[in-house]
Design a protein around this motif. Structure first.
Motif, PDB file in Angstrom:
ATOM      1  N   ARG A 120       0.854  -1.187   0.000  1.00 32.97           N
ATOM      2  CA  ARG A 120       0.000   0.000   0.000  1.00 32.97           C
ATOM      3  C   ARG A 120       0.889   1.235   0.000  1.00 32.97           C
ATOM      4  O   ARG A 120       1.709   1.420   0.885  1.00 32.97           O
ATOM      5  CB  ARG A 120      -0.904   0.001   1.217  1.00 32.97           C
ATOM      6  CG  ARG A 120      -1.871  -1.183   1.257  1.00 32.97           C
ATOM      7  CD  ARG A 120      -2.736  -1.108   2.473  1.00 32.97           C
ATOM      8  NE  ARG A 120      -3.566   0.084   2.415  1.00 32.97           N
ATOM      9  CZ  ARG A 120      -4.881   0.072   2.207  1.00 32.97           C
ATOM     10  NH1 ARG A 120      -5.508  -1.071   2.057  1.00 32.97           N
ATOM     11  NH2 ARG A 120      -5.564   1.191   2.168  1.00 32.97           N
ATOM     12  N   LEU A 121       0.687   2.059  -1.030  1.00 31.09           N
ATOM     13  CA  LEU A 121       1.454   3.294  -1.142  1.00 31.09           C
ATOM     14  C   LEU A 121       0.538   4.350  -1.744  1.00 31.09           C
ATOM     15  O   LEU A 121      -0.059   4.136  -2.808  1.00 31.09           O
ATOM     16  CB  LEU A 121       2.687   3.064  -2.036  1.00 31.09           C
ATOM     17  CG  LEU A 121       3.821   4.061  -1.940  1.00 31.09           C
ATOM     18  CD1 LEU A 121       4.403   4.093  -0.536  1.00 31.09           C
ATOM     19  CD2 LEU A 121       4.924   3.723  -2.931  1.00 31.09           C
ATOM     20  N   ASP A 122       0.394   5.466  -1.070  1.00 28.97           N
ATOM     21  CA  ASP A 122      -0.446   6.561  -1.533  1.00 28.97           C
ATOM     22  C   ASP A 122       0.038   7.029  -2.906  1.00 28.97           C
ATOM     23  O   ASP A 122       1.230   7.039  -3.191  1.00 28.97           O
ATOM     24  CB  ASP A 122      -0.357   7.698  -0.505  1.00 28.97           C
ATOM     25  CG  ASP A 122      -1.229   8.865  -0.871  1.00 28.97           C
ATOM     26  OD1 ASP A 122      -0.661   9.916  -1.243  1.00 28.97           O
ATOM     27  OD2 ASP A 122      -2.463   8.730  -0.803  1.00 28.97           O
ATOM     28  N   ASP A 123      -0.915   7.438  -3.775  1.00 29.62           N
ATOM     29  CA  ASP A 123      -0.567   7.902  -5.122  1.00 29.62           C
ATOM     30  C   ASP A 123       0.409   9.073  -5.087  1.00 29.62           C
ATOM     31  O   ASP A 123       1.334   9.133  -5.894  1.00 29.62           O
ATOM     32  CB  ASP A 123      -1.826   8.305  -5.893  1.00 29.62           C
ATOM     33  CG  ASP A 123      -2.640   7.108  -6.336  1.00 29.62           C
ATOM     34  OD1 ASP A 123      -2.095   5.984  -6.343  1.00 29.62           O
ATOM     35  OD2 ASP A 123      -3.822   7.298  -6.681  1.00 29.62           O
ATOM     36  N   GLY A 124       0.201   9.997  -4.175  1.00 32.03           N
ATOM     37  CA  GLY A 124       1.100  11.147  -4.067  1.00 32.03           C
ATOM     38  C   GLY A 124       2.505  10.732  -3.679  1.00 32.03           C
ATOM     39  O   GLY A 124       3.486  11.275  -4.202  1.00 32.03           O
ATOM     40  N   VAL A 125       2.608   9.754  -2.782  1.00 28.65           N
ATOM     41  CA  VAL A 125       3.925   9.264  -2.364  1.00 28.65           C
ATOM     42  C   VAL A 125       4.600   8.567  -3.537  1.00 28.65           C
ATOM     43  O   VAL A 125       5.795   8.763  -3.793  1.00 28.65           O
ATOM     44  CB  VAL A 125       3.797   8.305  -1.155  1.00 28.65           C
ATOM     45  CG1 VAL A 125       5.111   7.627  -0.855  1.00 28.65           C
ATOM     46  CG2 VAL A 125       3.297   9.071   0.061  1.00 28.65           C
ATOM     47  N   LEU A 126       3.839   7.759  -4.288  1.00 29.36           N
ATOM     48  CA  LEU A 126       4.399   7.075  -5.450  1.00 29.36           C
ATOM     49  C   LEU A 126       4.890   8.075  -6.489  1.00 29.36           C
ATOM     50  O   LEU A 126       5.960   7.900  -7.065  1.00 29.36           O
ATOM     51  CB  LEU A 126       3.362   6.132  -6.068  1.00 29.36           C
ATOM     52  CG  LEU A 126       3.817   5.319  -7.277  1.00 29.36           C
ATOM     53  CD1 LEU A 126       5.047   4.480  -6.951  1.00 29.36           C
ATOM     54  CD2 LEU A 126       2.689   4.426  -7.770  1.00 29.36           C
TER      55      LEU A 126
END
Length: 198
Positions: A57-63
């Motif tokens: 799980r990784l937030d879109d903004g973090v990715l």
């Protein structure tokens, strides 16, 4: 790499280090393929799907931040043509806490693609031309002009908005007589026809 870390901060390094080595290697491969000119961009949606399939799980903004950070890091390394050892040394000495696994992935990815990325960066620098963002035109009547022989001659004014390779935008305008504009239009039609065959 100081420039990339300064623009994104040490927080992005924490996120990079949390990505499993196999997924990080995939992200690096996508970015390096783009930097070598093999793809037209980095598909963040595909990366997000890969993360979901792996259960990460990784937030879109973090990715997006991770992708931008790695893109800037590899692009800067390519422009300076530094070795994988130098890249890892700069990253590790940048004040952020890097995991050994993340540095190994970056080292391996850069070792494999360094020469091709550097060659592409040099080619882009030599061929750097602006990109036309917008083209506007208007028809007018000449009251006075250096190129029109008589007054009350129709002319076309073109206004081009150009994105320079540095990222800055600029505007250029110029006037053409009707025959010049017709010739200009014909050349554009020929270019469009040629591009369709590519």
């Amino acid at each position: 790499m100081p420039s990339a870390e300064e623009s994104h901060g040490p927080g992005v390094v924490v996120h990079v280090c949390r990505i499993p080595a196999e997924l990080l290697a995939q992200v690096c491969q996508h970015i390096l393929a783009f930097l070598q000119g093999h793809t037209s961009g980095v598909d963040s949606a595909e990366a997000a799907r890969s993360f979901q399939r792996a259960g990460v799980r990784l937030d879109d903004g973090v990715l997006q931040d991770v992708t931008r950070f790695l893109l800037l890091t590899f692009r800067s390394a390519g422009k300076r043509n530094i070795s994988a050892d130098e890249l890892v040394s700069e990253l590790d000495g940048g004040g952020s806490k890097w995991s050994k696994a993340a540095l190994q992935v970056l080292h391996g990815s850069w070792s494999e693609h360094r020469a091709a990325v550097h060659a592409q960066q040099e080619a882009r620098a030599m061929l750097s031309i602006g990109q036309v963002l917008d083209l506007q035109w208007k028809l007018g009547m000449a009251v006075s002009s250096d190129s029109c022989r008589s007054l009350n001659s129709p002319y076309v004014t073109l206004l081009l908005k150009i994105l320079k390779p540095s990222g800055e935008t600029s505007q250029r305008s110029f006037e053409m007589t009707i025959p010049q504009f017709q010739n200009f239009h014909q050349q554009f039609r020929e270019m469009a026809a040629l591009l369709e065959t590519v």
